[in-house]
Design an enzyme around this catalytic site. Structure first.
Site, PDB file in Angstrom:
ATOM      1  N   GLN A 181      -4.327  96.673  23.424  1.00 57.39           N
ATOM      2  CA  GLN A 181      -4.324  95.233  23.177  1.00 57.39           C
ATOM      3  C   GLN A 181      -2.894  94.697  23.184  1.00 57.39           C
ATOM      4  O   GLN A 181      -2.601  93.682  23.813  1.00 57.39           O
ATOM      5  CB  GLN A 181      -4.983  94.961  21.811  1.00 57.39           C
ATOM      6  CG  GLN A 181      -4.993  93.504  21.422  1.00 57.39           C
ATOM      7  CD  GLN A 181      -5.905  92.672  22.318  1.00 57.39           C
ATOM      8  OE1 GLN A 181      -7.055  93.005  22.504  1.00 57.39           O
ATOM      9  NE2 GLN A 181      -5.379  91.587  22.886  1.00 57.39           N
TER      10      GLN A 181
ATOM     11  N   CYS B  17      -6.617  88.389  19.673  1.00 55.43           N
ATOM     12  CA  CYS B  17      -7.114  89.475  20.532  1.00 55.43           C
ATOM     13  C   CYS B  17      -8.550  89.239  20.979  1.00 55.43           C
ATOM     14  O   CYS B  17      -8.988  89.821  21.965  1.00 55.43           O
ATOM     15  CB  CYS B  17      -6.997  90.805  19.799  1.00 55.43           C
ATOM     16  SG  CYS B  17      -7.911  90.819  18.252  1.00 55.43           S
TER      17      CYS B  17
HETATM   18  N1  NVA Z   1      -9.266  93.992  14.155  1.00 51.08           N
HETATM   19  C1  NVA Z   1     -10.439  93.858  14.982  1.00 51.08           C
HETATM   20  C2  NVA Z   1     -10.066  93.894  16.425  1.00 51.08           C
HETATM   21  C3  NVA Z   1     -11.217  93.717  17.379  1.00 51.08           C
HETATM   22  C4  NVA Z   1     -10.791  93.791  18.807  1.00 51.08           C
HETATM   23  C5  NVA Z   1     -11.421  94.964  14.652  1.00 51.08           C
HETATM   24  O1  NVA Z   1     -10.994  96.106  14.466  1.00 51.08           O
HETATM   25  O2  NVA Z   1     -12.612  94.698  14.569  1.00 51.08           O
HETATM   26  N1   CP Z   2      -9.920  92.621  21.892  1.00 50.16           N
HETATM   27  C1   CP Z   2     -10.831  93.583  22.052  1.00 50.16           C
HETATM   28  O1   CP Z   2     -10.526  94.782  21.944  1.00 50.16           O
HETATM   29  O2   CP Z   2     -12.067  93.134  22.380  1.00 50.16           O
HETATM   30  P1   CP Z   2     -13.423  93.969  22.447  1.00 50.16           P
HETATM   31  O3   CP Z   2     -13.762  94.360  21.033  1.00 50.16           O
HETATM   32  O4   CP Z   2     -14.421  93.025  23.039  1.00 50.16           O
HETATM   33  O5   CP Z   2     -13.203  95.175  23.295  1.00 50.16           O
END
Ligand code: NVA
Ligand code: CP
Length: 307
Positions: A136, A267
């Site tokens: 990311q 993200c």
């Molecule tokens: N911090 C979030 C990022 C998702 C792409 C998670 O771990 O769910």
């Molecule tokens: N930002 C990200 O990792 O998205 P996903 O959870 O959709 O892969």
């Protein structure tokens, strides 16, 4: 050091020269793809993708990326494989290494991805763990370079819950010469271990790294404001946490306290009007969908260099 054969699990394993190579390759592959120039650098190669958690961007961008590089990707989940019936991470890594040229995994505990890297005999990529989200942040730095023309000397402020995304920002952005501010309420700031690692990097690369508990103070002078969900995958929701994080919401008022040309990043997936208002997400400062697109190009850069 050459990147060939290396695992891409933790940005702190790389130096500025190595991450620069990944970013330059990502920019180059993006240009090639836009111009329709063939770049089948991984013809005949296979990527095993293990997903212990949900994903839209990571899954699609890795799969499409492998196709564009002339290779192939396999989508694997615990429910459809023996991982779900207790076959160990180590044995899975050994077996997948006999068929595939590279493994990408999205996991809960970070030890699951380091376990794959330990036992696998092919490179392993971290597609998100509870601790880090390195792919990311490579896409994010590519996006910042596109909008700002540079990374070095810029101030990035991450506001909200300290998590895998902010931990990787503290590493990747610091290595590339950005000043990093984490704006989080008490109780949701980075762990001691992550702070120690980040501080070591910031000393090495001559940048600043600070944690600020006041959201307005945190974004003062920021070139980039970044936020993420209040509740990461696997975390239990609580009213207490939501109340603590709500003052850190990225809204018009917060954006007005940063530089006038600040870019706003997330993200994704976003929880509209929780950590980020729709007004800002759909507004002129937002680059969130460029970030999402660059997952494709940045990961192609990583794959092309390590495989
Ligand atoms: N911090 C979030 C990022 C998702 C792409 C998670 O771990 O769910
Ligand atoms: N930002 C990200 O990792 O998205 P996903 O959870 O959709 O892969």
């Amino acid at each position: 050091m050459s990147l060939k054969g290396r695992n891409f699990v933790d940005l702190a394993d790389f130096d500025r020269f190595e991450l620069r190579r990944v970013l330059d390759t990502a920019h180059d592959l993006k240009r090639k793809q836009k111009r329709g120039e063939p770049h089948e650098l991984l013809k005949g190669k296979s990527l095993a993708m293990i997903f212990m958690k949900s994903s839209t961007r990571t899954r699609v961008s890795f799969e499409v990326g492998m196709t564009q590089l002339g290779g192939h990707a396999l989508f694997l989940q615990p429910s459809g494989t023996q991982l779900g019936r207790g076959e160990t991470i180590g044995d899975t890594a050994l077996v997948l290494s006999r068929y595939c040229d590279v493994i990408m995994a999205r996991v809960f505990g970070h030890d699951e991805v380091t376990g794959l890297a330990k036992y696998g005999t092919v490179p392993v990529i971290n597609g998100l763990s509870d601790l880090l989200h390195p792919c990311q942040i490579m896409a994010d730095m590519q996006t910042i370079e596109e909008h700002k023309g540079k990374l070095e000397g810029l101030k990035i402020t991450y506001v909200g819950d300290s998590n895998n995304v902010s931990n990787s920002i503290m590493q990747g952005c610091t290595i590339m010469g950005m000043d990093v501010t984490i704006g989080s309420p008490k109780g949701y700031t980075p762990s001691e271990e992550i702070m120690k690692k980040g501080t070591t990097l910031s000393k090495r690369y001559g940048t600043t790294l600070e944690v600020v508990n006041d959201p307005g103070e945190a974004v003062k002078g920021a070139d980039v404001i970044y936020t993420d969900t209040f509740f990461s995958m696997g975390q239990e929701k609580s009213k207490e946490k939501e109340d603590a994080l709500m003052p850190f919401q990225v809204n018009k008022d917060m954006v007005s306290k940063a530089k006038s040309d600040v870019i706003v990043m997330h993200c994704l997936p976003a929880h509209r009007d929780e950590e980020l208002t729709s007004e800002v997400m759909d507004g002129p400062h937002s680059v969130v969908f460029d970030q999402a697109e660059n997952r494709l190009h940045a990961q192609k850069g990583i794959l092309a260099l390590i495989v």
